[in-house]
Motif scaffolding. Structure first.
Motif, mmCIF file in Angstrom:
data_model
loop_
_atom_site.group_PDB
_atom_site.id
_atom_site.type_symbol
_atom_site.label_atom_id
_atom_site.label_comp_id
_atom_site.label_asym_id
_atom_site.label_seq_id
_atom_site.Cartn_x
_atom_site.Cartn_y
_atom_site.Cartn_z
ATOM 1 N N SER A 30 0.818 -1.219 0.000
ATOM 2 C CA SER A 30 0.000 0.000 0.000
ATOM 3 C C SER A 30 0.854 1.273 0.000
ATOM 4 O O SER A 30 0.369 2.342 -0.378
ATOM 5 N N LEU A 31 2.117 1.162 0.399
ATOM 6 C CA LEU A 31 3.000 2.326 0.378
ATOM 7 C C LEU A 31 3.227 2.846 -1.041
ATOM 8 O O LEU A 31 3.590 4.012 -1.235
ATOM 9 N N TYR A 32 3.005 1.997 -2.045
ATOM 10 C CA TYR A 32 3.252 2.384 -3.438
ATOM 11 C C TYR A 32 2.003 2.900 -4.139
ATOM 12 O O TYR A 32 2.062 3.273 -5.316
ATOM 13 N N LEU A 33 0.889 2.947 -3.424
ATOM 14 C CA LEU A 33 -0.342 3.448 -4.041
ATOM 15 C C LEU A 33 -0.241 4.929 -4.401
ATOM 16 O O LEU A 33 -0.938 5.400 -5.297
ATOM 17 N N VAL A 34 0.642 5.641 -3.718
ATOM 18 C CA VAL A 34 0.828 7.061 -4.045
ATOM 19 C C VAL A 34 1.299 7.221 -5.493
ATOM 20 O O VAL A 34 0.982 8.218 -6.164
ATOM 21 N N LYS A 35 2.042 6.233 -6.012
ATOM 22 C CA LYS A 35 2.499 6.279 -7.405
ATOM 23 C C LYS A 35 1.332 6.084 -8.374
ATOM 24 O O LYS A 35 1.319 6.657 -9.465
ATOM 25 N N LEU A 36 0.371 5.264 -7.984
ATOM 26 C CA LEU A 36 -0.831 5.085 -8.798
ATOM 27 C C LEU A 36 -1.701 6.335 -8.738
ATOM 28 O O LEU A 36 -2.269 6.772 -9.746
ATOM 29 N N GLN A 37 -1.774 6.922 -7.559
ATOM 30 C CA GLN A 37 -2.568 8.138 -7.344
ATOM 31 C C GLN A 37 -2.188 9.250 -8.317
ATOM 32 O O GLN A 37 -3.033 10.011 -8.780
ATOM 33 N N GLN A 38 -0.912 9.323 -8.665
ATOM 34 C CA GLN A 38 -0.424 10.375 -9.571
ATOM 35 C C GLN A 38 -1.034 10.285 -10.965
ATOM 36 O O GLN A 38 -1.017 11.253 -11.718
ATOM 37 N N ARG A 39 -1.586 9.132 -11.312
ATOM 38 C CA ARG A 39 -2.163 8.924 -12.642
ATOM 39 C C ARG A 39 -3.690 9.002 -12.648
ATOM 40 O O ARG A 39 -4.304 8.745 -13.687
ATOM 41 N N LEU A 40 -4.280 9.351 -11.522
ATOM 42 C CA LEU A 40 -5.733 9.294 -11.406
ATOM 43 C C LEU A 40 -6.354 10.681 -11.296
ATOM 44 O O LEU A 40 -5.748 11.600 -10.744
ATOM 45 N N LYS A 169 -5.525 -1.090 -15.792
ATOM 46 C CA LYS A 169 -5.602 -2.449 -15.255
ATOM 47 C C LYS A 169 -4.357 -2.689 -14.401
ATOM 48 O O LYS A 169 -3.245 -2.731 -14.921
ATOM 49 N N ILE A 170 -4.558 -2.809 -13.103
ATOM 50 C CA ILE A 170 -3.452 -2.893 -12.146
ATOM 51 C C ILE A 170 -3.508 -4.219 -11.394
ATOM 52 O O ILE A 170 -4.540 -4.586 -10.835
ATOM 53 N N GLY A 171 -2.377 -4.936 -11.389
ATOM 54 C CA GLY A 171 -2.271 -6.143 -10.594
ATOM 55 C C GLY A 171 -1.874 -5.809 -9.160
ATOM 56 O O GLY A 171 -1.211 -4.802 -8.902
ATOM 57 N N LEU A 194 1.619 -3.026 -12.006
ATOM 58 C CA LEU A 194 1.628 -4.069 -10.979
ATOM 59 C C LEU A 194 2.161 -3.489 -9.680
ATOM 60 O O LEU A 194 3.193 -2.813 -9.674
ATOM 61 N N ILE A 195 1.455 -3.767 -8.582
ATOM 62 C CA ILE A 195 1.906 -3.364 -7.250
ATOM 63 C C ILE A 195 2.107 -4.609 -6.411
ATOM 64 O O ILE A 195 1.211 -5.454 -6.297
ATOM 65 N N ASN A 198 7.157 -5.190 -2.829
ATOM 66 C CA ASN A 198 8.497 -4.659 -3.139
ATOM 67 C C ASN A 198 8.492 -3.474 -4.079
ATOM 68 O O ASN A 198 9.550 -2.933 -4.397
ATOM 69 N N GLY A 199 7.294 -3.055 -4.561
ATOM 70 C CA GLY A 199 7.310 -1.882 -5.432
ATOM 71 C C GLY A 199 6.179 -1.859 -6.432
ATOM 72 O O GLY A 199 5.270 -2.685 -6.423
ATOM 73 N N ILE A 200 6.257 -0.878 -7.334
ATOM 74 C CA ILE A 200 5.301 -0.719 -8.417
ATOM 75 C C ILE A 200 6.069 -0.704 -9.723
ATOM 76 O O ILE A 200 7.189 -0.182 -9.788
ATOM 77 N N ARG A 201 5.498 -1.315 -10.749
ATOM 78 C CA ARG A 201 6.110 -1.269 -12.076
ATOM 79 C C ARG A 201 5.013 -1.039 -13.107
ATOM 80 O O ARG A 201 3.868 -1.401 -12.911
ATOM 81 N N TRP A 202 5.422 -0.387 -14.214
ATOM 82 C CA TRP A 202 4.504 -0.103 -15.307
ATOM 83 C C TRP A 202 4.927 -0.885 -16.528
ATOM 84 O O TRP A 202 6.123 -1.080 -16.762
ATOM 85 N N PHE A 203 3.954 -1.317 -17.310
ATOM 86 C CA PHE A 203 4.238 -2.118 -18.503
ATOM 87 C C PHE A 203 3.951 -1.310 -19.765
ATOM 88 O O PHE A 203 3.115 -0.432 -19.770
#
Length: 203
Positions: A30-40, A169-171, A194-195, A198-203
């Motif tokens: 959940s610490l990496y959700l802030v990175k997803l938030q930036q795209r919303l 679409k996020i795993g 994907l979250i 250990n982190g977040i990555r984009w495809f």
């Protein structure tokens, strides 16, 4: 030719985790959700799911939605009745969550064992900004192995093939569910991101 590992390999590892371990891994992710938030956008609509099969717990996702004023939704299977050949329509629709705890959401158990909430306020996947997709395994290119029912691929396939970017679409999974490569079928819909703990990555 790539051969996918058996699903039971990953479901067994998930079941071996204690409740405390699952919750700790979910807090880390959940610490990496802030990175997803930036795209919303503000007041984003977020599709979640119940973690009923030992998955990485999704309660932190609901907490995140509530904290940021996002609107959370849960999937419903079979709301569209049956197809012309008598089988259930596999397209998912999504119902709003009005509870702060997933454990308090009224549910029914689908014939495949999935927990789901029923409501008249149903949205199509295309009306969501993000769908957090359950998975058994995912590879480093974003290819996802689901439980085998084909619900998410059927739901998202038409918009994906037409080039529509929404929803994201996020795993959301444990790190041991990430593999080097999975075999991909023509109907498979890959993830955008994907979250894991250990982190977040984009495809």
């Amino acid at each position: 030719m790539t051969t996918n590992p058996p699903r039971r390999q990953f479901t067994r590892l998930r079941r071996q985790l204690t409740g405390g371990e699952r919750r700790q891994y979910a807090r880390m992710a959940s610490l990496y959700l802030v990175k997803l938030q930036q795209r919303l956008p503000p007041r984003a609509r977020i599709g979640l799911y119940y973690d009923g099969f030992g998955e990485l717990p999704t309660q932190p996702l609901l907490d995140w939605c509530i904290c940021l004023g996002y609107s959370p939704y849960l999937p419903v299977v079979g709301s569209l009745g049956r197809t012309s050949n008598g089988s259930d329509d596999k397209r998912l629709r999504f119902v709003p969550v009005y509870h702060s705890k997933l454990i308090n959401v009224p549910i029914r158990i689908h014939q495949l064992g999935m927990k789901q909430n029923h409501s008249r306020a149903l949205l199509w996947a295309s009306e969501l900004d993000v769908i957090i997709c359950p998975l058994v395994a995912v590879d480093k290119h974003g290819n996802r192995m689901g439980m085998g029912g084909g619900f998410y691929d059927t739901t998202l396939g038409k918009s994906y093939r037409s080039g529509v970017k929404k929803p994201l679409k996020i795993g959301w999974c444990y790190d041991f569910q990430v593999v080097e490569q999975l075999a991909r079928q023509p109907w498979d819909v890959p993830l955008d991101g994907l979250i894991t703990p250990n982190g977040i990555r984009w495809f």
